[in-house]
Scaffold this motif. Structure first.
Motif, PDB file in Angstrom:
ATOM      1  N   ALA A 142      17.528   4.882  -6.454  1.00 56.42           N
ATOM      2  CA  ALA A 142      18.782   4.625  -5.739  1.00 56.42           C
ATOM      3  C   ALA A 142      19.075   3.134  -5.642  1.00 56.42           C
ATOM      4  CB  ALA A 142      18.735   5.252  -4.351  1.00 56.42           C
ATOM      5  N   LEU A 143      18.023   2.309  -5.570  1.00 57.54           N
ATOM      6  CA  LEU A 143      18.219   0.863  -5.519  1.00 57.54           C
ATOM      7  C   LEU A 143      18.839   0.332  -6.805  1.00 57.54           C
ATOM      8  CD1 LEU A 143      14.943  -0.413  -3.786  1.00 57.54           C
ATOM      9  CD2 LEU A 143      17.171   0.066  -2.763  1.00 57.54           C
ATOM     10  N   HIS A 144      18.832   1.128  -7.855  1.00 58.06           N
ATOM     11  CA  HIS A 144      19.412   0.733  -9.133  1.00 58.06           C
ATOM     12  C   HIS A 144      20.776   1.386  -9.355  1.00 58.06           C
ATOM     13  CE1 HIS A 144      15.143  -0.219  -9.586  1.00 58.06           C
ATOM     14  NE2 HIS A 144      15.500  -1.078 -10.518  1.00 58.06           N
ATOM     15  N   THR A 145      21.404   1.829  -8.274  1.00 55.11           N
ATOM     16  CA  THR A 145      22.734   2.444  -8.320  1.00 55.11           C
ATOM     17  C   THR A 145      23.582   1.873  -7.182  1.00 55.11           C
ATOM     18  OG1 THR A 145      22.358   4.273  -6.764  1.00 55.11           O
ATOM     19  CG2 THR A 145      21.586   4.586  -9.045  1.00 55.11           C
ATOM     20  N   PRO A 146      24.871   2.190  -7.153  1.00 57.89           N
ATOM     21  CA  PRO A 146      25.711   1.752  -6.022  1.00 57.89           C
ATOM     22  C   PRO A 146      25.555   2.608  -4.767  1.00 57.89           C
ATOM     23  CG  PRO A 146      27.013   2.091  -8.035  1.00 57.89           C
ATOM     24  CD  PRO A 146      25.684   2.734  -8.253  1.00 57.89           C
ATOM     25  N   LEU A 147      24.733   3.635  -4.788  1.00 56.41           N
ATOM     26  CA  LEU A 147      24.520   4.448  -3.597  1.00 56.41           C
ATOM     27  C   LEU A 147      23.985   3.577  -2.455  1.00 56.41           C
ATOM     28  CD1 LEU A 147      22.887   7.606  -5.221  1.00 56.41           C
ATOM     29  CD2 LEU A 147      25.231   7.391  -4.347  1.00 56.41           C
ATOM     30  N   THR A 148      24.415   3.873  -1.233  1.00 56.16           N
ATOM     31  CA  THR A 148      24.029   3.086  -0.061  1.00 56.16           C
ATOM     32  C   THR A 148      22.880   3.768   0.668  1.00 56.16           C
ATOM     33  OG1 THR A 148      26.291   2.277   0.214  1.00 56.16           O
ATOM     34  CG2 THR A 148      24.824   2.084   2.109  1.00 56.16           C
ATOM     35  N   VAL A 149      21.793   3.051   0.872  1.00 59.11           N
ATOM     36  CA  VAL A 149      20.655   3.589   1.623  1.00 59.11           C
ATOM     37  C   VAL A 149      20.976   3.474   3.114  1.00 59.11           C
ATOM     38  CG1 VAL A 149      18.191   3.391   2.099  1.00 59.11           C
ATOM     39  CG2 VAL A 149      19.070   2.878  -0.198  1.00 59.11           C
ATOM     40  N   THR A 150      21.164   4.609   3.776  1.00 54.46           N
ATOM     41  CA  THR A 150      21.526   4.614   5.190  1.00 54.46           C
ATOM     42  C   THR A 150      20.346   4.925   6.107  1.00 54.46           C
ATOM     43  OG1 THR A 150      22.350   6.873   4.828  1.00 54.46           O
ATOM     44  CG2 THR A 150      23.966   5.100   4.864  1.00 54.46           C
ATOM     45  N   GLU A 151      19.270   5.445   5.554  1.00 53.96           N
ATOM     46  CA  GLU A 151      18.022   5.580   6.326  1.00 53.96           C
ATOM     47  C   GLU A 151      16.852   5.529   5.368  1.00 53.96           C
ATOM     48  OE1 GLU A 151      17.675   8.845   9.084  1.00 53.96           O
ATOM     49  OE2 GLU A 151      15.486   8.656   9.198  1.00 53.96           O
ATOM     50  N   ARG A 152      15.918   4.657   5.677  1.00 53.44           N
ATOM     51  CA  ARG A 152      14.688   4.528   4.891  1.00 53.44           C
ATOM     52  C   ARG A 152      13.604   3.985   5.802  1.00 53.44           C
ATOM     53  NH1 ARG A 152      11.791  -0.617   3.578  1.00 53.44           N
ATOM     54  NH2 ARG A 152      10.267  -0.020   1.984  1.00 53.44           N
ATOM     55  N   HIS A 153      12.400   4.505   5.686  1.00 49.07           N
ATOM     56  CA  HIS A 153      11.278   4.052   6.509  1.00 49.07           C
ATOM     57  C   HIS A 153      10.201   3.464   5.603  1.00 49.07           C
ATOM     58  CE1 HIS A 153      12.859   6.007  10.137  1.00 49.07           C
ATOM     59  NE2 HIS A 153      13.310   6.902   9.285  1.00 49.07           N
ATOM     60  N   ARG A 154       9.720   2.296   5.972  1.00 50.31           N
ATOM     61  CA  ARG A 154       8.687   1.633   5.189  1.00 50.31           C
ATOM     62  C   ARG A 154       7.308   2.159   5.599  1.00 50.31           C
ATOM     63  NH1 ARG A 154       6.445  -2.024   8.754  1.00 50.31           N
ATOM     64  NH2 ARG A 154       7.800  -2.743  10.434  1.00 50.31           N
ATOM     65  N   HIS A 155       6.357   1.973   4.732  1.00 45.33           N
ATOM     66  CA  HIS A 155       4.974   2.301   5.053  1.00 45.33           C
ATOM     67  C   HIS A 155       4.421   1.230   5.992  1.00 45.33           C
ATOM     68  CE1 HIS A 155       4.430   5.529   2.022  1.00 45.33           C
ATOM     69  NE2 HIS A 155       5.375   4.870   1.385  1.00 45.33           N
ATOM     70  N   SER A 156       3.816   1.640   7.077  1.00 52.69           N
ATOM     71  CA  SER A 156       3.284   0.689   8.057  1.00 52.69           C
ATOM     72  C   SER A 156       1.887   0.198   7.696  1.00 52.69           C
ATOM     73  CB  SER A 156       3.245   1.339   9.449  1.00 52.69           C
ATOM     74  OG  SER A 156       4.542   1.700   9.872  1.00 52.69           O
ATOM     75  N   TYR A 157       1.246   0.878   6.751  1.00 52.51           N
ATOM     76  CA  TYR A 157      -0.112   0.518   6.347  1.00 52.51           C
ATOM     77  C   TYR A 157      -0.168   0.346   4.834  1.00 52.51           C
ATOM     78  CZ  TYR A 157      -1.479   2.088  11.016  1.00 52.51           C
ATOM     79  OH  TYR A 157      -1.580   2.240  12.375  1.00 52.51           O
ATOM     80  N   ASP A 158      -0.885  -0.672   4.400  1.00 57.33           N
ATOM     81  CA  ASP A 158      -1.171  -0.870   2.975  1.00 57.33           C
ATOM     82  C   ASP A 158      -2.579  -0.342   2.759  1.00 57.33           C
ATOM     83  OD1 ASP A 158      -1.112  -1.660   0.365  1.00 57.33           O
ATOM     84  OD2 ASP A 158      -1.457  -3.779   0.773  1.00 57.33           O
ATOM     85  N   VAL A 159      -2.675   0.915   2.317  1.00 59.15           N
ATOM     86  CA  VAL A 159      -3.950   1.631   2.342  1.00 59.15           C
ATOM     87  C   VAL A 159      -4.799   1.360   1.107  1.00 59.15           C
ATOM     88  CG1 VAL A 159      -5.022   3.915   2.507  1.00 59.15           C
ATOM     89  CG2 VAL A 159      -2.914   3.421   3.765  1.00 59.15           C
ATOM     90  N   PHE A 160      -4.164   1.293  -0.059  1.00 59.29           N
ATOM     91  CA  PHE A 160      -4.913   1.170  -1.306  1.00 59.29           C
ATOM     92  C   PHE A 160      -4.553  -0.132  -2.023  1.00 59.29           C
ATOM     93  CE2 PHE A 160      -4.285   5.800  -0.664  1.00 59.29           C
ATOM     94  CZ  PHE A 160      -5.610   6.146  -0.503  1.00 59.29           C
ATOM     95  N   PRO A 161      -5.530  -0.758  -2.680  1.00 64.10           N
ATOM     96  CA  PRO A 161      -5.255  -1.982  -3.456  1.00 64.10           C
ATOM     97  C   PRO A 161      -4.241  -1.727  -4.569  1.00 64.10           C
ATOM     98  CG  PRO A 161      -7.620  -1.664  -3.136  1.00 64.10           C
ATOM     99  CD  PRO A 161      -6.958  -0.392  -2.686  1.00 64.10           C
ATOM    100  N   ASP A 162      -3.705  -2.829  -5.115  1.00 64.78           N
ATOM    101  CA  ASP A 162      -2.651  -2.760  -6.131  1.00 64.78           C
ATOM    102  C   ASP A 162      -3.182  -2.390  -7.508  1.00 64.78           C
ATOM    103  OD1 ASP A 162      -1.005  -3.538  -4.154  1.00 64.78           O
ATOM    104  OD2 ASP A 162      -0.424  -5.449  -5.031  1.00 64.78           O
ATOM    105  N   GLU A 163      -3.932  -1.330  -7.588  1.00 63.07           N
ATOM    106  CA  GLU A 163      -4.473  -0.922  -8.880  1.00 63.07           C
ATOM    107  C   GLU A 163      -3.398  -0.204  -9.679  1.00 63.07           C
ATOM    108  OE1 GLU A 163      -8.329   1.552 -10.633  1.00 63.07           O
ATOM    109  OE2 GLU A 163      -8.075   1.221  -8.496  1.00 63.07           O
ATOM    110  N   ARG A 164      -3.012  -0.781 -10.805  1.00 59.71           N
ATOM    111  CA  ARG A 164      -1.986  -0.230 -11.693  1.00 59.71           C
ATOM    112  C   ARG A 164      -0.626  -0.124 -11.017  1.00 59.71           C
ATOM    113  NH1 ARG A 164      -5.251   4.698 -14.821  1.00 59.71           N
ATOM    114  NH2 ARG A 164      -6.952   3.403 -15.610  1.00 59.71           N
TER     115      ARG A 164
END
Length: 280
Positions: A142-164
């Motif tokens: 959706a971030l690659h379209t003109p659609l408007t994000v009206t509700e989105r919740h982020r992850h509060s914890y970074d649980v796993f390392p950036d593997e791949r």
């Protein structure tokens, strides 16, 4: 970012407090659905719209530290059921897509099984676990379209390392029935269609439309920092931004999309984020 980070110090809550809090927010959402139904996207089309506005694929299986692979296999079952509920959905002009109102409550009666559910910095099994992969995919596209994000919740914890990791940190949308929802509103003058399917290795998605898109979008990370907090933990923060480009590749805008803060559940010294450096 400092005020948002200062509120992230871990707080231990009893099981009763957690249960009561969840029930409160679930009931609050049901009440909102009842009194403010809105103009909801609920029309499906078997015919695929002509033009691809955005597309993305994510792997179905990842080897995660200390996670039973059976939960990953069960996740595929859950994703298959949910994707069928959404495939072909149209968001017509003025309508809003709600992830949970479209999918419904994931229950065993509907065929959902136990998958991995992130829970306060760790994980456990739960019915319908793994559906965040689908909400992440839909949000990223959706971030690659003109659609408007009206509700989105982020992850509060970074649980796993950036593997791949192939997308910027904080570019997903967590979900929990029904109070953590993903909602998109179509403020354009043309319909958009969500297409989803799974093969043996990937979850595939597309947003499609009936006219050639005027713009393309580049989503990127800015202001990434890892900070050691006075109480001894690490917080990872960044901002997600996107550039809008014309068909000829000329810049037509640059805007902020989201701001993220997450408690790191692993040491950045042992597992440094890919392509980034720690800061204080």
């Amino acid at each position: 970012m400092s005020q948002a980070k200062s509120a992230m110090k871990p707080i231990r809550r009893s099981r009763l407090r957690l249960y009561a809090g969840k029930r409160y927010f679930v009931c609050k959402r049901y009440w909102r659905w009842l009194i403010r139904p809105g103009k909801r996207a609920k029309t499906f089309s078997k015919d695929t719209l002509s033009y691809k506005a955005a597309a993305h694929s994510t792997p179905l299986l990842r080897k995660l530290r200390n996670v039973d692979m059976q939960l990953q296999y069960n996740k595929i079952t859950n994703l298959t059921i949910a994707a069928r509920r959404l495939d072909g959905l149209l968001i017509r002009p003025g309508e809003t897509f709600s992830y949970w109102r479209s999918i419904g409550k994931p229950t065993r009666r509907k065929g959902y099984v136990d998958g991995m559910v992130l829970f306060y910095g760790g994980f456990r099994s739960g019915t319908g676990g793994g559906l965040c992969q689908l909400s992440n995919l839909i949000y990223w596209m959706a971030l690659h379209t003109p659609l408007t994000v009206t509700e989105r919740h982020r992850h509060s914890y970074d649980v796993f390392p950036d593997e791949r990791r192939t997308q910027p940190f904080g570019s997903g949308a967590t979900c929990a029935y029904n109070y953590l929802d993903l909602q998109l509103t179509n403020h354009t003058d043309q319909p958009y269609q969500l297409k989803l399917h799974l093969d043996d290795t990937f979850l595939h998605g597309e947003w499609r439309c009936d006219h050639e898109p005027l713009y393309t979008y580049e989503v990127y990370e800015a202001d990434h920092v890892i900070s050691l907090e006075p109480w001894g933990g690490y917080i990872r923060s960044n901002r997600i931004r996107r550039r809008r480009l014309t068909r000829s590749g000329e810049a037509a805008g640059d805007e902020a999309v989201a701001e993220n803060h997450a408690l790191m559940m692993y040491s950045p010294l042992l597992y440094p984020p890919a392509g980034t450096e720690s800061g204080s």
